[in-house]
Write an enzyme that holds these catalytic residues in place. Structure first.
Site, mmCIF file in Angstrom:
data_model
loop_
_atom_site.group_PDB
_atom_site.id
_atom_site.type_symbol
_atom_site.label_atom_id
_atom_site.label_comp_id
_atom_site.label_asym_id
_atom_site.label_seq_id
_atom_site.Cartn_x
_atom_site.Cartn_y
_atom_site.Cartn_z
ATOM 1 N N HIS A 1 7.514 27.878 -4.499
ATOM 2 C CA HIS A 1 7.597 27.009 -5.726
ATOM 3 C C HIS A 1 6.478 27.285 -6.535
ATOM 4 O O HIS A 1 6.999 27.563 -7.827
ATOM 5 C CB HIS A 1 7.439 25.379 -5.082
ATOM 6 C CG HIS A 1 7.324 24.387 -6.123
ATOM 7 N ND1 HIS A 1 8.525 23.880 -6.404
ATOM 8 C CD2 HIS A 1 6.605 24.079 -7.217
ATOM 9 C CE1 HIS A 1 8.720 23.156 -7.383
ATOM 10 N NE2 HIS A 1 7.331 23.122 -7.927
ATOM 11 N N GLU A 2 5.357 27.439 -6.118
ATOM 12 C CA GLU A 2 4.188 27.906 -7.427
ATOM 13 C C GLU A 2 4.400 29.320 -7.860
ATOM 14 O O GLU A 2 4.390 29.527 -8.812
ATOM 15 C CB GLU A 2 2.926 27.686 -6.616
ATOM 16 C CG GLU A 2 2.463 25.983 -6.081
ATOM 17 C CD GLU A 2 2.894 25.016 -7.237
ATOM 18 O OE1 GLU A 2 2.656 25.342 -8.490
ATOM 19 O OE2 GLU A 2 3.308 23.934 -6.899
ATOM 20 N N HIS B 1 7.019 29.277 -10.574
ATOM 21 C CA HIS B 1 6.239 28.911 -11.761
ATOM 22 C C HIS B 1 5.390 29.970 -12.287
ATOM 23 O O HIS B 1 5.353 30.210 -13.618
ATOM 24 C CB HIS B 1 5.294 27.429 -11.678
ATOM 25 C CG HIS B 1 5.891 26.182 -11.405
ATOM 26 N ND1 HIS B 1 6.663 25.670 -12.095
ATOM 27 C CD2 HIS B 1 5.689 25.392 -10.298
ATOM 28 C CE1 HIS B 1 7.089 24.516 -12.202
ATOM 29 N NE2 HIS B 1 6.568 24.113 -10.984
ATOM 30 N N GLU C 1 10.108 23.577 -14.133
ATOM 31 C CA GLU C 1 10.643 23.257 -12.812
ATOM 32 C C GLU C 1 11.857 24.042 -12.131
ATOM 33 O O GLU C 1 11.960 24.348 -10.997
ATOM 34 C CB GLU C 1 10.914 21.630 -12.752
ATOM 35 C CG GLU C 1 10.656 21.109 -11.352
ATOM 36 C CD GLU C 1 9.436 21.293 -10.527
ATOM 37 O OE1 GLU C 1 8.479 21.657 -11.129
ATOM 38 O OE2 GLU C 1 9.564 20.844 -9.386
HETATM 39 ZN ZN LIG Z 1 6.592 22.530 -9.708
#
Ligand SMILES: [Zn+2]
Length: 502
Positions: free
Chosen positions: A266-267, A270, A296
């Site tokens: 997830h990170e 980003h 997101e």
């Molecule tokens: Zn996020």
């Protein structure tokens, strides 16, 4: 005009530099700072924040913006320069509308409300938090009034996180989503042979988990020469110095593989977005990815759409098994794939699966909008929360800790942020549909661990533009259409239809 843009850009880059310094202070606080460093760090941060605020509000900034306020002045600018003016103007105007005393009051309220929330959550005691939440609602209503709005005060607050989105538009998108998601959740709940997740919660050595997350990050194309991974309680991504210093964190749990694996993906998603910022905007406030929902969408692309797909684990599962031969002994790829995609209505948003997650958000959106619009009192929240949980997910939280007290956002005065999490899912599915269309052999490539073509596609279409385009413009440019939740629903129906044999 070129000279005028240059003048504005100098100020803009100074602000970005100051924000980088502030992010470094914050990164250090969350990853390395000794426990007694908190008080002086708070002073340093408050000092930095007020310098940044001064710069944004400054006469100098007003003067740099003035030439662009004349009629037609921005029409001949490039998309990049027009966006630079648009965002600088917006921040300048908004910041000047809020008096310094109110900013001070908000900062103090945030810190006390956060402490009260932490304690109230531990004791599952909503009443202890309620007076502070009430103050947060009041202060945010005041802010909305000062900023101004057309239809509802909630619109003024959304603007900070998702410029251009309105309460009415979100309501329309979410009510359609709700209509389709609730029956899908029910159908999955009735399906026989649900996946077993026991193999995910065996003992997984944390050092090896750490190694595996580094391999994964390298695999998706995260540049370790322009970033690093550390550990923190709440994982985050932060931009310290433009595209060349984007750091992420993850968390490790010896008894559950998921937080580290999916947290890092997830990170990492980003971070890829921010590392992919185009040269022409790197170091300006336009760098570092678009606003919340688009951002997101890129973390969710790697965490969910890629990271929870069968082709992805075809490549990575054998590697995982080599690292954890005991915990994964006898576990088959397909069972592992089903386990990481198990759908269960549950109380906690951050632990929710791809199907139920958006319903947690719809609930929060409806409550916070009604609070800000004055149609719901703070005292009524737990009752409304529990009733909506029952209606949307068929479960009732046994206490407020597992209900209304679980998220930090409202204690920190974030109203208007929640919707962007679900919008991110919708944007991700639509972007990905078009990425797949342009790469017919994508699954085969992902199965071989070859993720570069996907990352390149995203870089060219999305990453390099930073904040030049708002999400609603970006999606039109990339896919030729406005946001259509149908892509997300079809993605879910196809994927989970197979997993659950619906
Ligand atoms: Zn996020």
């Amino acid at each position: 005009m070129k000279k005028r843009i240059e003048k504005l850009e100098i100020l803009d880059r100074e602000i970005k530099t100051m924000q980088g310094v502030s992010s470094l202070l914050d990164w250090d606080m969350q990853t390395r700072m000794p426990s007694r460093g908190g008080a002086s760090r708070a002073d340093q941060q408050a000092w930095m924040q007020s310098r940044i605020h001064e710069k944004i509000c400054s006469k100098e900034m007003g003067a740099a913006l003035a030439p662009f306020r004349k009629k037609g002045a921005v029409s001949r600018l490039s998309d990049r320069d027009r966006a630079l003016v648009r965002d600088a103007e917006k921040h300048h105007v908004r910041a000047r509308k809020i008096p310094a005393a109110l900013i001070d009051e908000m900062a103090r309220l945030d810190s006390i409300a956060f402490r009260k929330w932490t304690r109230a959550r531990e004791k599952s005691d909503f009443k202890a938090f309620a007076p502070y939440l009430k103050k947060q609602v009041e202060v945010n209503r005041k802010v909305a009034k000062l900023i101004g709005y057309d239809k509802t005060p909630y619109d003024a607050l959304i603007e900070d996180y998702e410029p251009g989105a309105t309460s009415a538009w979100i309501e329309e998108v979410f009510s359609g989503l709700k209509e389709q998601l609730i029956p899908l959740v029910k159908k999955i709940k009735r399906a026989p042979d649900p996946p077993s997740t026991t193999m995910l919660t065996r003992r997984y050595d944390v050092d090896k988990q750490w190694q595996f997350t580094l391999q994964l990050l390298g695999g998706i194309g995260y540049d370790f020469d322009a970033g690093r991974q550390d550990k923190s309680v709440h994982p985050f991504t932060t931009c310290i110095g433009g595209a060349s210093d984007i750091r992420i964190t993850t968390r490790l749990n010896e008894k559950d593989l998921r937080p580290a694996v999916f947290g890092s993906l997830h990170e990492g998603g980003h971070a890829l977005y921010e590392q992919g910022t185009g040269k022409s905007i790197d170091g300006t406030c336009l760098g570092g990815g678009s606003y919340c929902a688009a951002h997101e969408s890129q973390s969710l692309t790697w965490e969910d759409i890629v990271g929870r797909s069968l082709p992805f684990w075809r490549h990575w599962f054998p590697k995982l098994k080599r690292l954890f031969p005991e915990a994964l002994s006898g576990v088959k790829l397909h069972d592992f794939y089903r386990a990481v995609n198990k759908v269960t209505p549950s109380f906690i948003r951050v632990e929710a699966d791809e199907v139920t997650y958006a319903l947690h958000i719809v609930l929060r959106f409806e409550i916070e909008r009604d609070l800000i619009e004055g149609n719901l009192s703070v005292a009524q929240i737990p009752k409304v929360w529990n009733a909506k949980m029952k209606e949307y997910l068929g479960i009732t939280p046994p206490n407020d800790r597992l209900g209304v007290l679980q998220d930090v956002h409202w204690s920190a005065g974030y109203f208007g942020y929640f919707p962007t999490y679900a919008l991110g899912k919708l944007y991700a599915a639509q972007f990905f549909h078009f990425a797949r269309q342009s790469m017919p052999d994508m699954d085969a490539r992902i199965s071989r661990g070859d993720l570069a073509p996907l990352k390149d596609w995203l870089s060219r279409r999305i990453y390099r533009h930073g904040k030049i385009y708002r999400a609603s413009e970006l999606i039109r440019r990339v896919t030729g259409k406005p946001l259509d939740p149908g892509y997300f629903m079809r993605y879910l129906e196809e994927k989970f239809g197979k997993i659950y044999k619906l």
